[in-house]
Write an enzyme that holds these catalytic residues in place. Structure first.
Site, mmCIF file in Angstrom:
data_model
loop_
_atom_site.group_PDB
_atom_site.id
_atom_site.type_symbol
_atom_site.label_atom_id
_atom_site.label_comp_id
_atom_site.label_asym_id
_atom_site.label_seq_id
_atom_site.Cartn_x
_atom_site.Cartn_y
_atom_site.Cartn_z
ATOM 1 N N TYR A 141 0.825 -1.210 0.000
ATOM 2 C CA TYR A 141 0.000 0.000 0.000
ATOM 3 C C TYR A 141 0.866 1.270 0.000
ATOM 4 C CZ TYR A 141 -4.780 -1.732 0.803
ATOM 5 O OH TYR A 141 -6.022 -2.288 0.680
ATOM 6 N N LYS A 192 3.029 -15.209 1.815
ATOM 7 C CA LYS A 192 3.167 -15.894 0.527
ATOM 8 C C LYS A 192 4.661 -16.178 0.377
ATOM 9 C CE LYS A 192 1.475 -17.436 -3.389
ATOM 10 N NZ LYS A 192 0.577 -18.609 -3.466
ATOM 11 N N ASP A 224 -3.218 -17.924 -0.042
ATOM 12 C CA ASP A 224 -4.254 -18.582 -0.858
ATOM 13 C C ASP A 224 -4.954 -19.667 -0.037
ATOM 14 O OD1 ASP A 224 -1.823 -19.954 -0.892
ATOM 15 O OD2 ASP A 224 -1.945 -20.521 -3.006
ATOM 16 N N ASP A 248 -6.412 -6.796 4.089
ATOM 17 C CA ASP A 248 -7.563 -6.120 3.477
ATOM 18 C C ASP A 248 -8.499 -7.164 2.882
ATOM 19 O OD1 ASP A 248 -9.134 -4.021 2.342
ATOM 20 O OD2 ASP A 248 -8.167 -4.413 0.408
ATOM 21 N N ASP A 252 -12.369 -8.929 4.477
ATOM 22 C CA ASP A 252 -13.668 -8.911 3.790
ATOM 23 C C ASP A 252 -14.259 -10.319 3.746
ATOM 24 O OD1 ASP A 252 -13.397 -6.175 3.230
ATOM 25 O OD2 ASP A 252 -14.257 -6.403 1.227
#
Ligand code: IPM
Ligand code: MG
Length: 357
Positions: A141, A192, A224, A248, A252
């Site tokens: 970000y 990751k 993942d 982020d 959700d």
């Protein structure tokens, strides 16, 4: 003690939901004699329209002088054409970064009353209580260099930088381990590390840090797989700690487990516990002005504010209990409505929480 709260309503449903949270805070102040002092400021598209900057210096200054900030939501299609640097979302990122709010706590708790509103089977989600600890002022970000450049062959290329320093990883890791200590003592670090160097270091640093917390169990998961496990067997998680972008996305996903993203509060903390409190959801331009937005995520964010920044844990519990009581009484905004319950407006929901207090 001083308890100054800066209110930033933001855009679209932002003012609607913040108004309900403010009603609740006034009632709480009356009941617990907290001496809350409110001030308002501009953020997001509203700030851009008023003064040409989505996070004006005046807002940053007011935020620095407050003990906590309560925010609604920012953004909307009417600012799509605005210069990238001046978009509403940039204002929020500038506020987070300007205040050093590196630690984002996003609890995903299933209220038993809402088990039927979840997209998953009740047995998969009942009793769900996860805390996502998202790093908020670093990673892709904020990484430089970034931009959109023109290549030699004339085509454009967008680029960003994903990086984390050891100290950034340590401070968010500590927050996660400390949080786990007062919960179920398990931290799952999501990365990751099979592909990205930045997260190879992330994993290494988390491993070293874990030796300071022998009472907490650390595990690692690729992002993942974490996305899949959240949908498959979410109750395996206690605390999830991860970087800005993965956090982020996963927050959700976790939100949907709880029935609606309209239920998810968040706290963004600096190193001294000062914080910005906001619902996890966005500004929902599609339902603006219709009086149907769910104010509970914002009301629950106000509860987090009382707990983490305003040293009023009893008041926080009172709000959480009031929300639970209102759900017990069958009141639902349309996002959490199921047959047999009573559909209410944004304001009716806020009023019901106030009445329960
Ligand atoms: C969130 C939001 C923000 C983010 C946007 C509005 C910049 O999606 O708080 O999760 O990406 O952090
Ligand atoms: Mg988000």
């Amino acid at each position: 003690m001083s308890r100054k709260v800066l209110i930033l309503k933001g855009d679209h449903i932002g003012p609607e939901i913040v108004n309900e949270a403010t009603k609740v805070l006034h009632r709480i102040d009356e009941r617990f004699h907290l001496g809350l002092q409110f001030e308002e400021g501009l953020l997001g598209g509203a700030a851009y329209d008023a003064v040409g900057d989505p996070c004006p210096e005046a807002t940053l200054e007011k935020a620095r002088q407050s003990d906590a900030v309560l925010m609604g939501s920012v953004g909307g299609p009417e600012w799509d054409k605005v210069d990238r640097q001046l978009r509403p979302e940039k204002g929020l990122l500038k506020l987070r970064s300007g205040l050093g709010l590196f630690g984002n706590l996003r609890p995903a708790i299933l209220y038993p009353q809402l088990a039927g509103a979840s997209s998953l089977k009740p047995e998969i989600v009942s009793g769900l209580d996860i805390l996502i600890v998202r790093e908020l002022t670093g990673g892709i970000y904020f990484g430089e260099p970034r931009g959109i450049r023109v290549l030699e062959n004339g085509e454009r290329e967008g680029f960003n930088t994903y990086k984390y320093s050891e100290s950034e990883i340590v401070r968010i890791g500590k927050l996660a381990f400390e949080a786990a200590r007062v919960r179920n003592r398990r931290v799952c670090s999501v990365d990751k590390a099979n592909v990205l160097e930045a997260t190879i270091l992330w994993r290494e640093v988390m491993q070293v840090l874990a030796s300071d917390y022998p009472d907490v169990e650390l595990s690692h998961m690729y992002v993942d797989n974490a996305a899949m496990q959240l949908i498959k067997a979410p109750k395996q998680f206690d605390v999830i700690v991860t970087g800005n972008m993965f956090g982020d996305i996963l927050s959700d996903a976790a939100a949907m487990l709880t029935g609606s993203i309209g239920m998810l509060p968040s706290a963004s903390l600096d190193r001294n516990g000062k914080g910005l409190y906001e619902p996890c959801h966005g500004s929902a331009p599609d339902i603006t002005g219709r009086g149907i937005a769910n104010p509970l995520a914002t009301i629950l964010s106000a509860a987090m504010m009382l707990r983490y920044s305003l040293q009023a844990p009893d008041a926080a519990v009172a709000i959480e209990q009031a929300v639970s009581a209102v759900l017990d009484n069958g009141l639902r905004t349309s996002d959490i409505y199921t047959e047999g319950t009573r559909k209410v407006s944004t304001a009716e929901m806020g009023d019901a929480v106030v009445a329960a207090l």
